[in-house]
Design an enzyme around this catalytic site. Sequence first.
Site, PDB file in Angstrom:
ATOM      1  N   TYR A   1      11.232  17.838 -19.584  1.00  0.00           N
ATOM      2  CA  TYR A   1      10.287  18.180 -18.528  1.00  0.00           C
ATOM      3  C   TYR A   1       9.131  18.967 -19.135  1.00  0.00           C
ATOM      4  O   TYR A   1       9.308  19.671 -20.136  1.00  0.00           O
ATOM      5  CB  TYR A   1      10.954  19.036 -17.454  1.00  0.00           C
TER       6      TYR A   1
ATOM      7  N   ASP B   1      11.993  16.076  -6.925  1.00  0.00           N
ATOM      8  CA  ASP B   1      11.699  16.633  -5.616  1.00  0.00           C
ATOM      9  C   ASP B   1      10.268  16.329  -5.199  1.00  0.00           C
ATOM     10  O   ASP B   1       9.433  15.888  -6.007  1.00  0.00           O
ATOM     11  CB  ASP B   1      11.916  18.148  -5.643  1.00  0.00           C
TER      12      ASP B   1
END
Length: 283
Positions: A116, A59
Amino acid sequence: MSLSTSNKRIPVALWIWYRGGNFRGFQRQPEGPTVQQALEDALRAEGVPATVMAAGRTDRGVHARMQVVSVRLEPGDSPSALEARLPARLPPGLGLCRVRAPRSFHAQWSASGKEYRYRLWLGGAKAPEPWAPFVLDVAREPGFESARVEPDRLEALLSLATGTRDFIAFHEKSSPRKPRTLESAALHALGADLYEVRLKGDGFARYQVRYLMGSALKVAAGRLPEEHWRAALETGVAMEGFKAPAHGLVLWEVHYPPELDPFTVGERLHPPGLPLEPPFHFG
């Protein structure tokens, strides 16, 4: 008449990195600039008129130490030649580590998991440069004013999220609802009051990491009871969570089965061409 091997386009895997603040997310869109648009424009300028297929979308504002994309080169081109000439075409904040020609490989569908990392500043003073643009300064985030988050408390909450479960309470409903496995969620001290949460899993839905991080922080800061966190994990019931800001999040690594992995262990440990300054400094 069939084409000879020399006339076939060459499938390759590109390992790219980027700083998310320079782009409006990965996927091409009219409002650009996006990572996909910048990469495809650079490839086109180098004689590779192709649409890239990424291991996954990030994003707006999310960084990537390792994003992997599949593309096909024109006959007569080579991975080493593209690796040498493409970096000069890339804009600031977007770079190339490696180009490889693996067998039977797709950047997204061949992936077995991802890691992540989310960076946090848990100090009373402001987050220092050069890390300030790349961390969540918790005590200065709206809704967390004067909050005190104990690292051990945060790690204990995140450890409750590990395992295979329905994470529907922590991701956008546009992502498929299905069991996902969070293999680990560990907090690492990076020095002073800088911390990094490392999350490894077989796959992540949209905003899943950001909702997990933000909601765990809200509970650790005493803004929500732990019972709400446990119920959201165990039953999928919605909670009044918090989507952690994108600028603290890094897509750190994309994993593939050993027989399909285009990149060596050494390259993964010491990525060639990767900037050492934030947000990619720590290994």
